[in-house]
Every structure is written in C-alpha cells, then in structure tokens.
Design a protein around this motif. Structure first.
Motif, PDB file in Angstrom:
ATOM      1  N   ALA A   1       0.827  -1.202   0.000  1.00  0.00           N
ATOM      2  CA  ALA A   1       0.000   0.000   0.000  1.00  0.00           C
ATOM      3  C   ALA A   1       0.859   1.249   0.000  1.00  0.00           C
ATOM      4  O   ALA A   1       0.603   2.206  -0.731  1.00  0.00           O
ATOM      5  CB  ALA A   1      -0.925   0.002   1.223  1.00  0.00           C
ATOM      6  N   GLN A   2       1.903   1.257   0.839  1.00  0.00           N
ATOM      7  CA  GLN A   2       2.772   2.425   0.901  1.00  0.00           C
ATOM      8  C   GLN A   2       3.514   2.621  -0.413  1.00  0.00           C
ATOM      9  O   GLN A   2       3.672   3.743  -0.888  1.00  0.00           O
ATOM     10  CB  GLN A   2       3.768   2.258   2.047  1.00  0.00           C
ATOM     11  N   THR A   3       3.986   1.524  -1.006  1.00  0.00           N
ATOM     12  CA  THR A   3       4.713   1.622  -2.267  1.00  0.00           C
ATOM     13  C   THR A   3       3.824   2.195  -3.353  1.00  0.00           C
ATOM     14  O   THR A   3       4.238   3.051  -4.135  1.00  0.00           O
ATOM     15  CB  THR A   3       5.225   0.235  -2.696  1.00  0.00           C
ATOM     16  N   LYS A   4       2.565   1.725  -3.406  1.00  0.00           N
ATOM     17  CA  LYS A   4       1.643   2.217  -4.414  1.00  0.00           C
ATOM     18  C   LYS A   4       1.417   3.713  -4.258  1.00  0.00           C
ATOM     19  O   LYS A   4       1.413   4.465  -5.238  1.00  0.00           O
ATOM     20  CB  LYS A   4       0.304   1.477  -4.303  1.00  0.00           C
ATOM     21  N   ALA A   5       1.247   4.155  -3.024  1.00  0.00           N
ATOM     22  CA  ALA A   5       1.005   5.577  -2.791  1.00  0.00           C
ATOM     23  C   ALA A   5       2.214   6.414  -3.162  1.00  0.00           C
ATOM     24  O   ALA A   5       2.100   7.442  -3.818  1.00  0.00           O
ATOM     25  CB  ALA A   5       0.641   5.802  -1.318  1.00  0.00           C
ATOM     26  N   LYS A   6       3.401   5.959  -2.753  1.00  0.00           N
ATOM     27  CA  LYS A   6       4.606   6.747  -2.994  1.00  0.00           C
ATOM     28  C   LYS A   6       4.984   6.753  -4.469  1.00  0.00           C
ATOM     29  O   LYS A   6       5.436   7.762  -5.001  1.00  0.00           O
ATOM     30  CB  LYS A   6       5.750   6.202  -2.142  1.00  0.00           C
ATOM     31  N   ASP A   7       4.814   5.615  -5.150  1.00  0.00           N
ATOM     32  CA  ASP A   7       5.151   5.554  -6.565  1.00  0.00           C
ATOM     33  C   ASP A   7       4.293   6.501  -7.387  1.00  0.00           C
ATOM     34  O   ASP A   7       4.745   7.064  -8.382  1.00  0.00           O
ATOM     35  CB  ASP A   7       4.969   4.123  -7.099  1.00  0.00           C
ATOM     36  N   SER A   8       3.042   6.678  -6.968  1.00  0.00           N
ATOM     37  CA  SER A   8       2.137   7.524  -7.735  1.00  0.00           C
ATOM     38  C   SER A   8       2.338   9.004  -7.453  1.00  0.00           C
ATOM     39  O   SER A   8       1.769   9.853  -8.120  1.00  0.00           O
ATOM     40  CB  SER A   8       0.681   7.145  -7.423  1.00  0.00           C
ATOM     41  N   LYS A   9       3.182   9.325  -6.440  1.00  0.00           N
ATOM     42  CA  LYS A   9       3.331  10.722  -6.039  1.00  0.00           C
ATOM     43  C   LYS A   9       4.782  11.150  -5.914  1.00  0.00           C
ATOM     44  O   LYS A   9       5.096  12.100  -5.228  1.00  0.00           O
ATOM     45  CB  LYS A   9       2.612  10.945  -4.698  1.00  0.00           C
ATOM     46  N   LYS A  10       5.694  10.463  -6.560  1.00  0.00           N
ATOM     47  CA  LYS A  10       7.113  10.783  -6.411  1.00  0.00           C
ATOM     48  C   LYS A  10       7.433  12.207  -6.833  1.00  0.00           C
ATOM     49  O   LYS A  10       8.318  12.848  -6.274  1.00  0.00           O
ATOM     50  CB  LYS A  10       7.957   9.804  -7.234  1.00  0.00           C
ATOM     51  N   SER A  11       6.720  12.699  -7.840  1.00  0.00           N
ATOM     52  CA  SER A  11       7.055  14.014  -8.376  1.00  0.00           C
ATOM     53  C   SER A  11       6.290  15.139  -7.709  1.00  0.00           C
ATOM     54  O   SER A  11       6.419  16.292  -8.091  1.00  0.00           O
ATOM     55  CB  SER A  11       6.763  14.037  -9.883  1.00  0.00           C
ATOM     56  N   SER A  12       5.480  14.821  -6.720  1.00  0.00           N
ATOM     57  CA  SER A  12       4.674  15.848  -6.072  1.00  0.00           C
ATOM     58  C   SER A  12       5.069  16.003  -4.621  1.00  0.00           C
ATOM     59  O   SER A  12       5.723  15.153  -4.040  1.00  0.00           O
ATOM     60  CB  SER A  12       3.186  15.488  -6.159  1.00  0.00           C
ATOM     61  N   ASN A  13       4.651  17.112  -4.018  1.00  0.00           N
ATOM     62  CA  ASN A  13       4.895  17.321  -2.602  1.00  0.00           C
ATOM     63  C   ASN A  13       3.929  16.474  -1.802  1.00  0.00           C
ATOM     64  O   ASN A  13       2.950  15.949  -2.317  1.00  0.00           O
ATOM     65  CB  ASN A  13       4.698  18.802  -2.240  1.00  0.00           C
ATOM     66  N   ARG A  14       4.184  16.357  -0.504  1.00  0.00           N
ATOM     67  CA  ARG A  14       3.318  15.572   0.374  1.00  0.00           C
ATOM     68  C   ARG A  14       1.902  16.129   0.303  1.00  0.00           C
ATOM     69  O   ARG A  14       1.674  17.309   0.495  1.00  0.00           O
ATOM     70  CB  ARG A  14       3.851  15.649   1.807  1.00  0.00           C
ATOM     71  N   SER A  15       0.922  15.251   0.006  1.00  0.00           N
ATOM     72  CA  SER A  15      -0.448  15.696  -0.198  1.00  0.00           C
ATOM     73  C   SER A  15      -1.054  16.211   1.096  1.00  0.00           C
ATOM     74  O   SER A  15      -0.862  15.647   2.161  1.00  0.00           O
ATOM     75  CB  SER A  15      -1.293  14.534  -0.734  1.00  0.00           C
ATOM     76  N   ALA A  16      -1.793  17.274   0.971  1.00  0.00           N
ATOM     77  CA  ALA A  16      -2.507  17.812   2.123  1.00  0.00           C
ATOM     78  C   ALA A  16      -3.896  17.187   2.143  1.00  0.00           C
ATOM     79  O   ALA A  16      -4.646  17.317   1.194  1.00  0.00           O
ATOM     80  CB  ALA A  16      -2.603  19.334   2.007  1.00  0.00           C
ATOM     81  N   TYR A  17      -4.207  16.482   3.203  1.00  0.00           N
ATOM     82  CA  TYR A  17      -5.498  15.827   3.273  1.00  0.00           C
ATOM     83  C   TYR A  17      -6.480  16.748   3.976  1.00  0.00           C
ATOM     84  O   TYR A  17      -6.148  17.447   4.913  1.00  0.00           O
ATOM     85  CB  TYR A  17      -5.392  14.484   3.999  1.00  0.00           C
ATOM     86  N   ASP A  18      -7.730  16.733   3.513  1.00  0.00           N
ATOM     87  CA  ASP A  18      -8.746  17.601   4.081  1.00  0.00           C
ATOM     88  C   ASP A  18      -9.790  16.768   4.811  1.00  0.00           C
ATOM     89  O   ASP A  18      -9.674  15.555   4.942  1.00  0.00           O
ATOM     90  CB  ASP A  18      -9.394  18.447   2.982  1.00  0.00           C
ATOM     91  N   ASP A  19     -10.822  17.452   5.303  1.00  0.00           N
ATOM     92  CA  ASP A  19     -11.864  16.763   6.058  1.00  0.00           C
ATOM     93  C   ASP A  19     -12.557  15.700   5.224  1.00  0.00           C
ATOM     94  O   ASP A  19     -12.961  14.653   5.739  1.00  0.00           O
ATOM     95  CB  ASP A  19     -12.900  17.778   6.558  1.00  0.00           C
ATOM     96  N   THR A  20     -12.698  15.949   3.925  1.00  0.00           N
ATOM     97  CA  THR A  20     -13.354  14.971   3.055  1.00  0.00           C
ATOM     98  C   THR A  20     -12.562  13.672   3.002  1.00  0.00           C
ATOM     99  O   THR A  20     -13.128  12.576   3.082  1.00  0.00           O
ATOM    100  CB  THR A  20     -13.507  15.533   1.629  1.00  0.00           C
ATOM    101  N   SER A  21     -11.233  13.780   2.879  1.00  0.00           N
ATOM    102  CA  SER A  21     -10.385  12.587   2.847  1.00  0.00           C
ATOM    103  C   SER A  21     -10.494  11.808   4.149  1.00  0.00           C
ATOM    104  O   SER A  21     -10.591  10.575   4.154  1.00  0.00           O
ATOM    105  CB  SER A  21      -8.923  12.981   2.603  1.00  0.00           C
ATOM    106  N   VAL A  22     -10.474  12.534   5.265  1.00  0.00           N
ATOM    107  CA  VAL A  22     -10.580  11.885   6.574  1.00  0.00           C
ATOM    108  C   VAL A  22     -11.906  11.144   6.691  1.00  0.00           C
ATOM    109  O   VAL A  22     -11.962   9.983   7.116  1.00  0.00           O
ATOM    110  CB  VAL A  22     -10.444  12.917   7.709  1.00  0.00           C
ATOM    111  N   LYS A  23     -12.987  11.800   6.275  1.00  0.00           N
ATOM    112  CA  LYS A  23     -14.309  11.174   6.364  1.00  0.00           C
ATOM    113  C   LYS A  23     -14.405   9.949   5.463  1.00  0.00           C
ATOM    114  O   LYS A  23     -15.038   8.950   5.821  1.00  0.00           O
ATOM    115  CB  LYS A  23     -15.387  12.193   5.994  1.00  0.00           C
ATOM    116  N   MET A  24     -13.780  10.006   4.287  1.00  0.00           N
ATOM    117  CA  MET A  24     -13.814   8.868   3.371  1.00  0.00           C
ATOM    118  C   MET A  24     -13.096   7.659   3.969  1.00  0.00           C
ATOM    119  O   MET A  24     -13.573   6.522   3.863  1.00  0.00           O
ATOM    120  CB  MET A  24     -13.183   9.255   2.031  1.00  0.00           C
ATOM    121  N   VAL A  25     -11.947   7.906   4.604  1.00  0.00           N
ATOM    122  CA  VAL A  25     -11.206   6.805   5.221  1.00  0.00           C
ATOM    123  C   VAL A  25     -11.977   6.253   6.416  1.00  0.00           C
ATOM    124  O   VAL A  25     -12.053   5.033   6.615  1.00  0.00           O
ATOM    125  CB  VAL A  25      -9.797   7.263   5.651  1.00  0.00           C
ATOM    126  N   MET A  26     -12.571   7.140   7.205  1.00  0.00           N
ATOM    127  CA  MET A  26     -13.357   6.688   8.354  1.00  0.00           C
ATOM    128  C   MET A  26     -14.539   5.845   7.894  1.00  0.00           C
ATOM    129  O   MET A  26     -14.861   4.810   8.497  1.00  0.00           O
ATOM    130  CB  MET A  26     -13.831   7.897   9.169  1.00  0.00           C
TER     131      MET A  26
END
Length: 226
Positions: free
Chosen positions: A136-161
C-alpha cells in the motif's frame, strides 16, 4: 541500530556513516526524496553529523545496508514496516519505537537481558501485515514521487473513516499522512492492520516496552482512551 544489531548504543556513529555512505552511493535512488530543495551534498553532510535526526529515507537506507526489515512502533498507531527482504532477514526484524514526531528508540522484549543483540521478536501477524502495508505504501509513494506531500482535508478523513469504520480521527490523519494523502492506500493499510488485531502476549509486551505504557488494557484497547 547499534543496540538492535550489536547490543551497543555506542555503535550508532558507525551505522550513521554506513547509512549516509549508502545514500551517497545510490544517489539517483534517494535524491528525489530530499525535501525543501536542500542540495544533496549538503543534506548528506548534515546527516553525517551526530545529533541530526534521521527520517524515513534513512530508515530505508538502513534496512538495505544492514539487510534487515524494520518495524516501527508508535503509541496508539498502526505498526509501520520497511519490508525489503524475505527469508532469514524477514525473521530477524529490527524493532524501533517512534516518539514525538522526531526520535527513534530501540525496542526490546521485557525479558531481554540486554546483553548483546536484541532478542528476536516474533509477532504472529507480522508477515501478512508487512506485505500488505508495504504494498500500500509503495503504491502511494510511486504515484506521487514528483509531487509534494499531499494535504489531506476533512473529506479525505471522512472517506477513510467511512471505508474502515475507524472513529479515531487522529489515527486516520496519521495514516493519511504516511500514505501521502492517498485515500485508497490509507483504507487498505488500516484494514490490513485490523485483520492483524488478533495480537498475542508478545505483541502486548513489545508495545508496553516500546512506549513505556504499563497498562495492558490501554495497549489492547487504545480506542477506549478516546
């Protein structure tokens, strides 16, 4: 690393040098992950100095240069794995605890006499969780190598919950941070950890030793403390 592998904290300088030299020798693999546009040579010079805090990149290099997988324990958070090897190396995992967002300590079993290298720690669910969470971590990091650390918002938190049934906002935010804001990977990781919830006495003792917590109930049911 010095305490885990040799039973001698004084060897930390040797392992620091090994890690930095490995990063230098594999510059093309590590340079893209240096943050804040710090020049590679300056970063390595700083990391070579005693007292400079190491991060995830140094742990990855430490795993590769020592040939050991690493398990990081954090209070009230899922275990995090750096899982590069299988076979004998996988069964001789280095165990560290992460404190206050900046410091790592060596973790030993309570019955470890602390004479020589750390006693092997066997957590029944390690192999399955390590494989799933690392993917899971590899998939996330591979897809975002060229970007800065993503800022997660309330919507992302609610989706994971919603996707995991977890009601602990802090835990969800922590996992989202580790997954660079990738909601799907965060859900996959937390579900994998839930499947590993059938902990044994060794797991409880390890967490108690790594966190300094003396309450078995608190270790087994951290959600009760919310």
């Amino acid at each position: 690393m010095g305490d885990q592998l040799e039973g001698d904290e004084g060897q930390h300088i040797k392992y620091r040098e090994m890690v930095v030299h490995y990063i230098v020798e594999h510059r093309e693999e590590f340079e893209p992950f240096i943050e804040d546009e710090v020049p590679f040579d300056d970063y390595c010079d700083s990391m070579m100095k005693d007292g400079t805090w190491a991060g995830n990149m140094e742990l990855q290099a430490g795993s590769l240069v020592t040939g050991r997988n690493i398990c990081i324990h954090m209070l009230n958070s899922p275990r995090w794995y750096i899982n590069n090897f299988s076979g004998r190396e996988a069964s001789n995992m280095v165990h560290l605890s992460y404190h206050h967002g900046e410091h790592y300590n060596s973790v030993r079993l309570t019955e470890d006499p602390c004479q020589g290298p750390a006693m092997p720690v066997v957590i029944k669910t390690d192999s399955n969780v390590a494989s799933t969470s690392n993917n899971a971590q590899t998939k996330a990091k591979d897809s975002k190598k060229s970007s800065n650390r993503s800022a997660y918002d309330d919507t992302s938190v609610k989706m994971v919950m919603a996707g995991t049934g977890c009601s602990n906002v802090a835990a969800v935010q922590h996992v989202l941070g580790e997954m660079d804001g990738d909601v799907d990977s965060a859900i996959e990781y937390m579900i994998a950890e839930r499947h590993a919830a059938a902990y044994d006495d060794t797991s409880v003792k390890l967490v108690m030793a790594g966190t300094g917590c003396s309450s078995v109930a608190a270790v087994e049911h951290p959600s009760d403390l919310q």
